[in-house]
Design a protein around this motif. Structure first.
Motif, short mmCIF file in Angstrom:
data_model
loop_
_atom_site.label_atom_id
_atom_site.label_comp_id
_atom_site.label_asym_id
_atom_site.label_seq_id
_atom_site.Cartn_x
_atom_site.Cartn_y
_atom_site.Cartn_z
N PRO A 1 -23.31 28.19 39.86
CA PRO A 1 -24.15 27.05 39.45
C PRO A 1 -24.40 25.94 40.18
O PRO A 1 -23.32 25.51 40.82
CB PRO A 1 -24.05 26.85 38.09
N TRP A 2 -25.61 25.25 40.45
CA TRP A 2 -25.76 24.29 41.69
C TRP A 2 -24.95 23.06 40.93
O TRP A 2 -24.51 22.19 41.70
CB TRP A 2 -27.15 23.80 41.77
N GLY A 3 -25.10 22.91 39.52
CA GLY A 3 -24.48 21.88 39.00
C GLY A 3 -22.97 21.77 39.48
O GLY A 3 -22.14 20.64 39.61
N ILE A 4 -22.26 22.97 39.19
CA ILE A 4 -20.74 23.08 39.66
C ILE A 4 -20.70 22.64 40.99
O ILE A 4 -19.66 21.85 41.40
CB ILE A 4 -20.21 24.49 39.30
N HIS B 1 -15.18 38.07 29.82
CA HIS B 1 -14.46 36.87 29.55
C HIS B 1 -15.16 35.74 29.14
O HIS B 1 -16.29 35.35 29.79
CB HIS B 1 -14.21 36.78 31.25
N THR B 2 -14.82 35.00 28.02
CA THR B 2 -15.46 34.21 27.52
C THR B 2 -14.69 32.70 27.29
O THR B 2 -13.18 32.79 27.18
CB THR B 2 -15.70 34.47 25.95
N GLY B 3 -15.09 31.65 27.59
CA GLY B 3 -14.62 30.41 27.39
C GLY B 3 -15.34 29.17 27.51
O GLY B 3 -16.74 29.48 27.63
N PRO B 4 -15.26 27.91 27.49
CA PRO B 4 -16.13 27.02 27.81
C PRO B 4 -16.88 27.07 29.07
O PRO B 4 -16.52 27.58 29.84
CB PRO B 4 -15.32 25.66 27.86
N ALA B 5 -18.39 26.80 28.84
CA ALA B 5 -19.19 27.20 29.83
C ALA B 5 -19.14 26.76 31.24
O ALA B 5 -18.99 27.37 32.33
CB ALA B 5 -20.61 26.60 29.74
N ALA B 6 -18.64 25.39 31.31
CA ALA B 6 -18.30 24.51 32.79
C ALA B 6 -17.29 25.37 33.38
O ALA B 6 -17.19 25.44 34.70
CB ALA B 6 -17.97 23.14 32.45
N PRO C 1 -17.12 15.28 33.48
CA PRO C 1 -17.87 16.27 33.60
C PRO C 1 -18.96 16.17 34.73
O PRO C 1 -19.47 14.99 34.82
CB PRO C 1 -18.62 16.43 32.29
N GLY C 2 -19.26 17.35 35.47
CA GLY C 2 -20.35 17.40 36.24
C GLY C 2 -21.66 17.24 35.70
O GLY C 2 -22.11 17.44 34.66
N PRO C 3 -22.75 16.99 36.73
CA PRO C 3 -24.22 17.02 36.08
C PRO C 3 -24.65 18.35 35.65
O PRO C 3 -24.15 19.28 36.44
CB PRO C 3 -25.02 16.42 37.47
#
Length: 281
Positions: free
Chosen positions: A243-246, A221-226, A263-265
């Protein structure tokens, strides 16, 4: 996405001799100009996929294409593929074999039958790109682990591939070594090389990649990383954590400190700057 497809597997299946099917009917694309993180649990097929993309393995069914043309597995076809795609394995000791750094990096270009002048130019360019020019005459057995990693990557870069595939390139490196390697990869990307990185580090993938491919039992499954790394359903199937950033972005939005569309950090520094800007402290 409008970026051109450089390398693709179409309907690819593969099984090792006397083993189960590892890849079955897989469609997978690497698009130019996009940094792609490849993630999945051990045994999910990451290594097999990378070797299929680089020509180290041949699919039992389906095909591998380069810029839309099917790859032939004769000498001519594989030479064409390997001047487009290069794979660097996780352990540099599996890849280095020459007496010195310069000799090792020159091996691929020499096998292309290039002139001595062209080989020297490629070696010098690759050593400079990996910041190891001073190590050109150093015996490979006297290199540190990080230097061996850089030398292995330089050997691939000397082939001037359009796609560079790296298997866990930051594994075994200390924090400073990781940062230096990531800066090097940014330089390669800026010069036009498309980089694919297999990693278990979801925080690194969020920070570094444009796109993420999650390998699960139901396929890739592929798409934008975030967006992909916020998919807890797919992360669970892939044996990965959020991920902690999410997670931080979700908390900031819940506290009204981050607009819904912002967008998040991706790094601790971005988180600190964001909270300072919002709270004024």
């Amino acid at each position: 996405m409008s970026e051109p497809v450089l390398v693709a597997l179409r309907g690819a299946s593969f099984a090792y001799e006397d083993g189960p099917v590892v890849v079955d009917g897989l469609d997978f694309e690497v698009r130019g100009g996009r940094a792609l993180a490849l993630l999945g649990r051990n045994g999910s097929g990451k290594t097999t996929l990378m070797r299929l993309l680089s020509g180290g393995l041949r699919p039992r069914t389906g095909e591998l294409t380069v810029e839309g043309r099917a790859v032939g597995y004769d000498r001519k076809g594989l030479t064409r593929l390997r001047t487009t795609v290069q794979l660097v394995v996780q352990d540099p000791d599996d890849q280095l074999f020459a007496a010195s750094v310069g000799q090792d990096v020159s091996f691929g270009p020499l096998n292309l039958g290039l002139s001595d002048v062209e080989v020297r130019a490629r070696v010098d360019e690759a050593l400079a790109a990996l910041d190891i020019t001073a190590l050109a005459d150093r015996p490979t057995h006297l290199l540190s682990y990080g230097q061996r990693k850089r030398t292995a990557i330089a050997g691939a870069v000397a082939m001037r591939p359009r796609v560079l595939i790296l298997d866990e390139p930051t594994a075994g490196l200390d924090p400073d070594g990781q940062e230096r390697l990531l800066a090097t990869l940014d330089g390669l990307r800026a010069s036009g090389t498309t980089v694919v990185m297999a990693t278990h580090d979801v925080d690194l993938a969020l920070r570094w990649a444009d796109d993420a491919a999650l390998l699960t039992p139901s396929g890739a499954h592929t798409g934008p990383a975030a967006a992909m790394l916020a998919r807890t359903d797919l992360l669970g199937q892939a044996g990965l954590r959020l991920p902690w950033g999410i997670a931080a972005a979700e908390l900031l939005r819940a506290q009204g400190l981050l607009p819904a569309a912002a967008p998040g950090p991706r790094t601790a520094e971005e988180l600190s700057a964001l909270t300072t800007a919002r709270t004024g402290t």
